[in-house]
Enzyme design. Structure first.
Site, mmCIF file in Angstrom:
data_model
loop_
_atom_site.group_PDB
_atom_site.id
_atom_site.type_symbol
_atom_site.label_atom_id
_atom_site.label_comp_id
_atom_site.label_asym_id
_atom_site.label_seq_id
_atom_site.Cartn_x
_atom_site.Cartn_y
_atom_site.Cartn_z
ATOM 1 C CG HIS A 181 -0.290 0.007 2.587
ATOM 2 N ND1 HIS A 181 -0.644 -0.542 3.798
ATOM 3 C CD2 HIS A 181 0.841 0.457 2.903
ATOM 4 C CE1 HIS A 181 0.046 -0.110 4.632
ATOM 5 N NE2 HIS A 181 1.170 0.310 4.252
ATOM 6 C CG HIS A 228 0.624 4.188 7.712
ATOM 7 N ND1 HIS A 228 -0.643 3.611 6.877
ATOM 8 C CD2 HIS A 228 1.541 3.477 7.129
ATOM 9 C CE1 HIS A 228 -0.202 2.564 6.200
ATOM 10 N NE2 HIS A 228 1.038 2.355 6.590
ATOM 11 C CG HIS A 362 8.175 -1.535 3.741
ATOM 12 N ND1 HIS A 362 7.333 -2.296 4.181
ATOM 13 C CD2 HIS A 362 7.230 -0.598 4.178
ATOM 14 C CE1 HIS A 362 6.167 -1.993 4.542
ATOM 15 N NE2 HIS A 362 6.246 -0.806 4.607
ATOM 16 C CD GLU A 409 2.848 -1.409 6.505
ATOM 17 O OE1 GLU A 409 2.714 -0.256 6.773
ATOM 18 O OE2 GLU A 409 3.020 -1.826 5.130
HETATM 19 C C1 DHB Z 1 6.337 3.256 2.312
HETATM 20 C C2 DHB Z 1 5.627 2.205 2.361
HETATM 21 C C3 DHB Z 1 4.632 2.116 3.358
HETATM 22 O O1 DHB Z 1 3.972 0.707 3.771
HETATM 23 C C4 DHB Z 1 4.128 3.113 3.988
HETATM 24 O O2 DHB Z 1 3.058 3.099 4.979
HETATM 25 C C5 DHB Z 1 4.684 4.316 3.812
HETATM 26 C C6 DHB Z 1 5.941 4.542 3.055
HETATM 27 C C7 DHB Z 1 7.366 3.645 1.011
HETATM 28 O O3 DHB Z 1 7.692 2.346 0.667
HETATM 29 O O4 DHB Z 1 7.877 4.711 0.783
HETATM 30 FE FE FE Z 2 2.767 1.120 5.415
#
Ligand code: DHB
Ligand code: FE
Length: 455
Positions: A181, A228, A362, A409
């Site tokens: 997302h 978030h 990530h 997540e």
């Molecule tokens: C990014 C990924 C995320 O899941 C998020 O909540 C905010 C930023 C990103 O990869 O930039």
């Molecule tokens: Fe996120």
């Protein structure tokens, strides 16, 4: 099955449940506003003008004007909220409670001094205790009811005609969808960059999905996502929260609200799920006032494109993955099973999809930012498809070490997977309609699955 309400036959008693809360939302919020001295002053100076500012029903306003607390409760009021109205009038809790019993103030006080009302004969409707009578009613309420009676008769006739035509049946979960997302994906859509070389391969991975959504549009999506630091700041941190409102606006996350349609909820089904899941011993926070961030809106765009209105209703379901402790994979997986039981006991023939969003690997913070583990991610997809129960036992530390701090997540995907019929032993393994994996989108590895229930 309607909500399980074993408390309906307790005499002279209204339990404040999700249905009552939905009915009484604005009445109770109006009462809350009376906690500010300036609002009390404005209300006292001109009740009608103050009430006109609130989107309450005419009946709720009439009940407030009549100060008839039984009536106000009938329209969804709850005593702790209504007490703000009583306090504005200078009443004590004893005066407020007594006002609902049909006794005089003195009689009620005497009863309390004598030891209070006995539960004998007052446990179940139809016994012979002293709380078995009809609720005391103000003249204003009686007059209102006479008028309402006639209108109701007409409505019942209409409703009976409508149900005759309606197919019988239960809600069922048809499929689960999983998707990352990333906010930058939303920005690419909003700024017309989807055909740029950086973005093109990512969006191509969702071409199948958009067509599949057209062919398989559900009535409702139960959308598991994480807020978030948008609607929930550090003031309140719910582990699990279900959106029971009729509408959810896109949030302003600092860049201005995304130009996407308002999300329409399904308050009745959401209330049913809340009650059923809480009765299965999962503690959900019920949220009537929620703005939705990229965690929800980006997967909606990926699956539906950019329509003028979303083609189905959505029940947002938030999971805390921001501040530890976050819920375990095993708890998420068990919760998914409880959600399935809740949805499939709802007595309307709705097609429901459950989505798990966020992930994959990530890390957005610190010197380790930018971590991607494509091998681990693909193994996660394999296990999610073939052996989710085993996957659900994986501890948080493995997600963090292997998939980066924000890879946590992914526990949300286990909620959606737990809701599939094979987990309940009532269906074959799901059909993998689509699988896609791509690196990168911003800081993230994007994973995507569509699993169809096979019954
Ligand atoms: C990014 C990924 C995320 O899941 C998020 O909540 C905010 C930023 C990103 O990869 O930039
Ligand atoms: Fe996120």
């Amino acid at each position: 099955m309607a909500l399980d309400k074993p408390y309906l036959d307790v005499p002279g008693t209204t339990i404040f449940d999700a249905d009552q809360s939905r009915k009484g939302y604005w009445l109770n919020q109006f009462c809350m506003s009376l906690m500010k001295a300036e609002n009390r002053a404005r209300f006292k100076a001109d009740e009608d003008a103050y009430l006109a500012e609130w989107p309450m029903t005419d009946e709720q306003k009439a009940a407030v004007r009549a100060r008839d607390l039984n009536w106000a409760m009938r329209t969804g009021g709850n005593i702790y909220f209504l007490s703000k109205l009583g306090a504005t009038d200078g009443l004590s809790f004893q005066q407020m409670a007594g006002s609902m019993t049909g006794m005089t103030e003195q009689q009620y006080r005497d009863m309390m001094i004598a030891g209070g009302r006995s539960p004998e004969g007052n446990r179940v409707v139809g016994e012979t205790g002293n709380a078995q009578g009809a609720a005391s009613q103000s003249d204003a309420w009686k007059a209102w009811e006479e008028k309402a009676q006639k209108e109701l008769a007409a409505q019942v006739e209409q409703a009976q005609a409508a149900t005759k035509n309606k197919a019988d049946g239960r809600a069922r979960i048809t499929a689960s969808v999983y998707s990352s997302h990333v906010p930058a994906i939303g920005a690419a859509i909003d700024h017309g960059k989807t055909e740029e070389p950086y973005w093109q391969p990512l969006f191509k991975g969702y071409d199948f999905s958009k067509q599949w959504m057209k062919d398989n549009t559900p009535d409702v999506i139960f959308l598991v996502y994480n807020d978030h630091a948008t609607s929930f700041d550090l003031g309140v941190i719910p582990t699990f929260a279900i959106g029971t409102a009729a509408e959810f606006e896109p949030a302003d996350e600092g860049y201005g609200p995304r130009p996407v349609p308002v999300v329409k909820g399904h308050p009745e089904l959401a209330s049913h799920i809340a009650q059923s899941v809480i009765q299965q011993d999962f503690d959900l926070t019920i949220v009537n006032d929620l703005k939705v961030d990229h965690g929800l809106t980006v997967p909606m765009n990926l699956m539906f494109g950019s329509p003028a209105a979303w083609p189905c209703k959505v029940i947002p379901f938030h999971v805390n993955v921001v501040q530890y402790p976050v819920p375990s994979g095993a708890r998420c997986f068990a919760l998914g099973q409880a959600i399935r039981r809740a949805i499939e006991s709802y007595d309307q023939p709705l097609k429901v999809q459950i989505w798990g969003t966020g992930g994959m690997s990530h890390q957005l913070q610190g010197p380790r930012a930018g971590l991607i583990n494509a091998e681990w991610d693909n193994r996660f997809l394999d296990r999610l498809i073939a052996d989710p129960k085993d996957l659900s036992t994986m501890p948080h530390i493995d997600y963090v070490r292997e998939a980066g701090s924000e890879g946590i997540e992914l526990v949300m995907w286990l909620i959606a997977r737990g809701a599939m019929s094979d987990v309940a032993g009532s269906g074959k393994a799901p059909k993998v309609a689509h699988r896609f994996f791509h690196v990168p989108a911003s800081n993230t590895a994007v994973g995507h699955l569509i699993l169809e229930n096979q019954v």
